[in-house]
Design an enzyme around this catalytic site. Structure first.
Site, PDB file in Angstrom:
ATOM      1  N   ASP A  13       0.813  -1.221   0.000  1.00  0.00           N
ATOM      2  CA  ASP A  13       0.000   0.000   0.000  1.00  0.00           C
ATOM      3  C   ASP A  13       0.845   1.270   0.000  1.00  0.00           C
ATOM      4  OD1 ASP A  13      -2.182  -1.724   0.162  1.00  0.00           O
ATOM      5  OD2 ASP A  13      -2.054  -1.775   2.343  1.00  0.00           O
ATOM      6  N   GLU A  14       1.976   1.210  -0.639  1.00  0.00           N
ATOM      7  CA  GLU A  14       2.864   2.375  -0.715  1.00  0.00           C
ATOM      8  C   GLU A  14       2.397   3.369  -1.775  1.00  0.00           C
ATOM      9  OE1 GLU A  14       3.919  -0.740  -1.184  1.00  0.00           O
ATOM     10  OE2 GLU A  14       5.384  -1.265   0.376  1.00  0.00           O
ATOM     11  N   GLY A  15       1.506   2.904  -2.663  1.00  0.00           N
ATOM     12  CA  GLY A  15       1.081   3.761  -3.777  1.00  0.00           C
ATOM     13  C   GLY A  15       1.647   3.262  -5.099  1.00  0.00           C
ATOM     14  N   LYS A  16       1.840   1.935  -5.175  1.00  0.00           N
ATOM     15  CA  LYS A  16       2.375   1.345  -6.411  1.00  0.00           C
ATOM     16  C   LYS A  16       1.438   1.599  -7.589  1.00  0.00           C
ATOM     17  CE  LYS A  16       2.445  -2.693  -4.380  1.00  0.00           C
ATOM     18  NZ  LYS A  16       2.143  -2.309  -2.992  1.00  0.00           N
ATOM     19  N   ASN A  38      -5.433 -10.304  -3.601  1.00  0.00           N
ATOM     20  CA  ASN A  38      -5.090  -9.774  -2.266  1.00  0.00           C
ATOM     21  C   ASN A  38      -4.602  -8.329  -2.391  1.00  0.00           C
ATOM     22  OD1 ASN A  38      -2.851 -10.792  -3.654  1.00  0.00           O
ATOM     23  ND2 ASN A  38      -1.781 -11.494  -1.837  1.00  0.00           N
ATOM     24  N   GLY A  40      -4.576  -4.396  -3.559  1.00  0.00           N
ATOM     25  CA  GLY A  40      -5.582  -3.347  -3.733  1.00  0.00           C
ATOM     26  C   GLY A  40      -4.856  -2.078  -4.122  1.00  0.00           C
ATOM     27  N   HIS A  41      -5.037  -1.667  -5.352  1.00  0.00           N
ATOM     28  CA  HIS A  41      -4.362  -0.466  -5.834  1.00  0.00           C
ATOM     29  C   HIS A  41      -5.410   0.595  -6.133  1.00  0.00           C
ATOM     30  CE1 HIS A  41      -0.950  -3.065  -6.232  1.00  0.00           C
ATOM     31  NE2 HIS A  41      -1.461  -3.742  -7.235  1.00  0.00           N
ATOM     32  N   THR A  42      -5.290   1.747  -5.486  1.00  0.00           N
ATOM     33  CA  THR A  42      -6.220   2.840  -5.767  1.00  0.00           C
ATOM     34  C   THR A  42      -5.555   3.838  -6.698  1.00  0.00           C
ATOM     35  OG1 THR A  42      -7.160   2.569  -3.585  1.00  0.00           O
ATOM     36  CG2 THR A  42      -7.653   4.633  -4.715  1.00  0.00           C
ATOM     37  N   ARG A 147       2.590 -29.161  -6.352  1.00  0.00           N
ATOM     38  CA  ARG A 147       2.318 -29.742  -7.681  1.00  0.00           C
ATOM     39  C   ARG A 147       0.940 -30.361  -7.807  1.00  0.00           C
ATOM     40  NH1 ARG A 147       8.133 -32.384  -7.249  1.00  0.00           N
ATOM     41  NH2 ARG A 147       7.208 -32.625  -5.197  1.00  0.00           N
ATOM     42  N   GLN A 228       1.836  -6.490  -3.356  1.00  0.00           N
ATOM     43  CA  GLN A 228       2.442  -6.607  -2.032  1.00  0.00           C
ATOM     44  C   GLN A 228       3.792  -5.864  -1.987  1.00  0.00           C
ATOM     45  OE1 GLN A 228       1.138  -9.767  -3.559  1.00  0.00           O
ATOM     46  NE2 GLN A 228      -0.688  -8.746  -2.827  1.00  0.00           N
ATOM     47  N   THR A 243       3.005 -12.694   2.576  1.00  0.00           N
ATOM     48  CA  THR A 243       2.135 -13.342   1.610  1.00  0.00           C
ATOM     49  C   THR A 243       2.907 -14.541   1.051  1.00  0.00           C
ATOM     50  OG1 THR A 243       0.624 -12.966  -0.242  1.00  0.00           O
ATOM     51  CG2 THR A 243       2.817 -11.935  -0.404  1.00  0.00           C
ATOM     52  N   GLY A 419       0.051  14.033  -3.156  1.00  0.00           N
ATOM     53  CA  GLY A 419      -1.413  13.930  -3.129  1.00  0.00           C
ATOM     54  C   GLY A 419      -1.820  12.690  -3.910  1.00  0.00           C
TER      55      GLY A 419
HETATM   56  P1  GDP Z   1      -0.698   0.112  -3.594  1.00  0.00           P
HETATM   57  O1  GDP Z   1      -1.304  -1.125  -3.052  1.00  0.00           O
HETATM   58  O2  GDP Z   1       0.781   0.185  -3.363  1.00  0.00           O
HETATM   59  O3  GDP Z   1      -1.056   0.370  -5.037  1.00  0.00           O
HETATM   60  O4  GDP Z   1      -1.309   1.317  -2.739  1.00  0.00           O
HETATM   61  P2  GDP Z   1      -2.849   1.531  -2.304  1.00  0.00           P
HETATM   62  O5  GDP Z   1      -3.594   2.037  -3.473  1.00  0.00           O
HETATM   63  O6  GDP Z   1      -3.367   0.349  -1.582  1.00  0.00           O
HETATM   64  O7  GDP Z   1      -2.678   2.643  -1.200  1.00  0.00           O
HETATM   65  C1  GDP Z   1      -2.099   3.887  -1.477  1.00  0.00           C
HETATM   66  C2  GDP Z   1      -3.147   4.986  -1.208  1.00  0.00           C
HETATM   67  O8  GDP Z   1      -2.486   6.220  -1.163  1.00  0.00           O
HETATM   68  C3  GDP Z   1      -4.186   5.113  -2.315  1.00  0.00           C
HETATM   69  O9  GDP Z   1      -5.397   5.465  -1.714  1.00  0.00           O
HETATM   70  C4  GDP Z   1      -3.657   6.245  -3.173  1.00  0.00           C
HETATM   71  O10 GDP Z   1      -4.686   6.978  -3.838  1.00  0.00           O
HETATM   72  C5  GDP Z   1      -3.006   7.110  -2.142  1.00  0.00           C
HETATM   73  N1  GDP Z   1      -1.832   7.862  -2.609  1.00  0.00           N
HETATM   74  C6  GDP Z   1      -0.853   7.477  -3.451  1.00  0.00           C
HETATM   75  N2  GDP Z   1       0.109   8.430  -3.528  1.00  0.00           N
HETATM   76  C7  GDP Z   1      -0.280   9.422  -2.689  1.00  0.00           C
HETATM   77  C8  GDP Z   1       0.311  10.667  -2.291  1.00  0.00           C
HETATM   78  O11 GDP Z   1       1.391  11.050  -2.708  1.00  0.00           O
HETATM   79  N3  GDP Z   1      -0.392  11.412  -1.358  1.00  0.00           N
HETATM   80  C9  GDP Z   1      -1.590  11.005  -0.849  1.00  0.00           C
HETATM   81  N4  GDP Z   1      -2.201  11.774   0.036  1.00  0.00           N
HETATM   82  N5  GDP Z   1      -2.160   9.845  -1.219  1.00  0.00           N
HETATM   83  C10 GDP Z   1      -1.511   9.062  -2.103  1.00  0.00           C
HETATM   84  P1  IMO Z   2      -0.912  -4.345  -2.151  1.00  0.00           P
HETATM   85  O1  IMO Z   2      -0.529  -4.902  -3.483  1.00  0.00           O
HETATM   86  C1  IMO Z   2      -0.928  -4.808   2.191  1.00  0.00           C
HETATM   87  C2  IMO Z   2      -1.010  -8.928   3.722  1.00  0.00           C
HETATM   88  C3  IMO Z   2      -2.257  -9.392   4.434  1.00  0.00           C
HETATM   89  C4  IMO Z   2      -1.631 -10.372   5.404  1.00  0.00           C
HETATM   90  C5  IMO Z   2      -0.535 -11.024   4.587  1.00  0.00           C
HETATM   91  C6  IMO Z   2      -0.920 -12.351   3.977  1.00  0.00           C
HETATM   92  O2  IMO Z   2      -2.189  -3.590  -2.139  1.00  0.00           O
HETATM   93  O3  IMO Z   2       0.234  -3.598  -1.543  1.00  0.00           O
HETATM   94  P2  IMO Z   2      -2.491 -13.030   1.933  1.00  0.00           P
HETATM   95  O4  IMO Z   2      -3.971 -12.843   1.741  1.00  0.00           O
HETATM   96  O5  IMO Z   2      -1.652 -12.411   0.879  1.00  0.00           O
HETATM   97  O6  IMO Z   2      -2.129 -14.460   2.192  1.00  0.00           O
HETATM   98  O7  IMO Z   2      -2.172 -12.252   3.322  1.00  0.00           O
HETATM   99  O8  IMO Z   2      -0.213 -10.089   3.568  1.00  0.00           O
HETATM  100  N1  IMO Z   2      -1.242  -8.383   2.357  1.00  0.00           N
HETATM  101  C7  IMO Z   2      -1.171  -7.082   2.055  1.00  0.00           C
HETATM  102  N2  IMO Z   2      -0.977  -5.998   2.837  1.00  0.00           N
HETATM  103  N3  IMO Z   2      -1.045  -4.663   0.863  1.00  0.00           N
HETATM  104  C8  IMO Z   2      -1.227  -5.739   0.059  1.00  0.00           C
HETATM  105  O9  IMO Z   2      -1.218  -5.667  -1.284  1.00  0.00           O
HETATM  106  C9  IMO Z   2      -1.327  -7.020   0.655  1.00  0.00           C
HETATM  107  N4  IMO Z   2      -1.533  -8.271   0.165  1.00  0.00           N
HETATM  108  C10 IMO Z   2      -1.451  -9.085   1.220  1.00  0.00           C
HETATM  109  O10 IMO Z   2      -2.891  -8.320   5.075  1.00  0.00           O
HETATM  110  O11 IMO Z   2      -1.027  -9.695   6.471  1.00  0.00           O
HETATM  111 MG    MG Z   3      -2.813  -1.716  -1.730  1.00  0.00          MG
END
Ligand code: GDP
Ligand code: IMO
Ligand code: MG
Length: 433
Positions: A13-16, A38, A40-42, A147, A228, A243, A419
């Protein structure tokens, strides 16, 4: 042309998704190489009239939102077919063209019994649970290694599919009924469900390794996008709280069939603070008002499960480690705007474990569980930075924060997110050659 790898530096969830989307206009292929739904990219896309469209992607590569990109689901991915078609339908209904999607014949399928097993195993583990997303990810990768997995290509040979499902269920049904005290899965129903997706899937299926090699030979730019992140990687993460796939740069090669000699850049996405979902150690985790502020200002609630994310300060021991195991050429620091308003911003530079200082990740997981962060207190800033588009426009304290983190993690910071929107970013160095 070379391939570029994009990974998460922390616990996800770093913002990939935003970073991939940002590069979408300059790349021709975006490949998801590990994980499944698993992730979730916003991605937030601003309209010319100031409106904001939000997309939540789980299984599809984030590049799908760019009309010129060919999205690829690589062999390293585990595919829940119901989710795949739901996501495709959802995007199509919003006017996104999804017709170019290519799916590897060798990707594994998340069978319905593996979703069940994921959930009942977690319940069975109780206090020792991993906190998985419950999507069947772990059991499906376990089947792959064991397997007894089902691959996408098996859907096109009913006899083989039936044999494989029956073989898998011979053992699994014993476990489901006798250990977990739940219902057995019926092979016929599973086969029928999976076959039901086959014809819609057929035109998308290909030898994606070959497709990508030909694309690279023809001069295309290929972006390999991790789900992840480094500390959730099954080998390099905080095992067992990880994971079940290879989320680091090496996984990009095994999960796509692109050889390491083709990769020229590794971009790691590093949030300006740290979050984690699920169980497991987290040295800089905050349990006070500051943690609550990071959660509410950063909207730190899971895109996939809606769970509140655990929040803490930036940990540069983790940043250095991510640099090491991924061979990072460029970091992108995201969500710097979320740190606005703190008087002081602590940055973890090392750990202390039983009186001993560790500048690198401790060898033993037990030490990591006991690690106490050693903080450097950096000055905060109060100005709104979301409108900044160059590094020089940032307040001096925000610039110092980035420069100090850059020094501690050991690789250049090429872009800074200020942002959620597509354009809310400061580019310092180009992410593509
Ligand atoms: P991912 O799983 O690495 O793709 O990241 P997520 O989408 O799960 O979580 C990142 C969240 O941060 C999302 O809601 C993005 O819209 C938001 N986001 C990404 N970059 C920025 C930023 O620079 N500033 C802010 N405020 N939000 C950001
Ligand atoms: P993105 O791509 C954050 C975490 C789960 C759990 C562990 C194992 O959005 O960064 P799993 O269902 O994969 O067997 O769960 O990994 N986890 C994540 N945490 N971002 C994710 O993906 C994740 N995908 C799995 O919360 O701790
Ligand atoms: Mg995510």
């Amino acid at each position: 042309m070379p391939a570029i790898v994009l990974v998460g530096a922390q616990w996800g969830d770093e913002g990939k998704g935003k970073a991939t989307d940002l590069m979408g206009g300059d790349v021709d292929y975006v490949v998801k190489f590990n994980g499944g739904n698993n992730a979730g990219h916003t991605v937030v896309i601003e309209g010319e009239d100031g409106t904001r469209e939000k997309y939540a992607l789980h299984l599809l590569p984030s590049g799908i939102l760019t009309p010129t990109v060919t999205p690829v689901i690589g062999n390293g991915v585990v595919v829940d077919l119901e989710v795949l078609f739901e996501e495709l339908d959802g995007l199509q209904a919003r006017g996104v063209d999804t017709s170019r999607l290519v799916v590897s014949a060798n990707a594994h399928v998340i069978a319905p019994y593996n979703r069940t097993l994921d959930k009942v195993t977690e319940r069975f583990l109780g206090a020792r649970r991993i906190g998985t997303t419950g999507r069947g990810i772990g059991p499906t990768y376990a089947d792959k290694m064991n397997r007894v997995g089902i691959r996408i290509q098996d859907l096109f040979d009913e006899g083989i599919l039936r044999q494989k499902v029956e073989a898998a269920l011979a053992l699994k049904n014993q476990v489901l009924v006798k250990i977990y005290n739940t219902r057995a899965a019926e092979a016929d129903r599973v086969v029928d469900e999976l076959l039901g997706y086959a014809e819609r899937l057929r035109p998308m299926v290909a030898d994606t390794s070959l497709v990508l090699e030909q694309a690279l030979d023809a001069g295309a730019n290929v972006l390999l996008e991790a789900g992840q992140a480094t500390l959730l990687d099954v080998d390099h993460g905080t095992y067992p709280f990880v994971t079940s796939s290879s989320a680091t740069a090496g996984g990009a090669c095994t999960g796509s069939g692109i050889p390491p000699t083709r990769v020229s850049r590794v971009i790691a996405i590093l949030k300006a603070y740290t979050t984690r979902v699920g169980e497991g150690p987290f040295p800089t985790e905050l349990f006070d008002d500051d943690g609550e502020t990071l959660r509410s200002v950063g909207a730190e609630y899971g895109t996939t499960t809606g769970r509140p994310r655990r929040c803490g300060w930036m940990d540069t021991v983790i940043g250095r480690y991510a640099n090491r195991v991924n061979g990072v050429t460029d970091f992108v620091i995201t969500k710097l705007d979320v740190l606005t308003g703190f008087e002081k911003v602590p940055v973890c530079v090392a750990y202390e474990v039983d009186g001993v200082r560790h500048d690198e990740m401790p060898v033993n997981q037990t030490d990591f569980h006991h690690a106490r962060p050693v903080y450097e207190q950096l000055d905060g800033w109060s100005e709104d930075i979301s409108g900044c588009r160059t590094f020089d426009e940032l307040p001096a304290a925000a610039q110092s924060y980035v420069l100090r983190v850059e020094e501690l993690i050991g690789a250049r910071v090429s872009a800074i997110g200020v942002g959620p929107g597509r354009h809310e970013i400061i580019q310092r160095h180009p992410l593509l050659d």
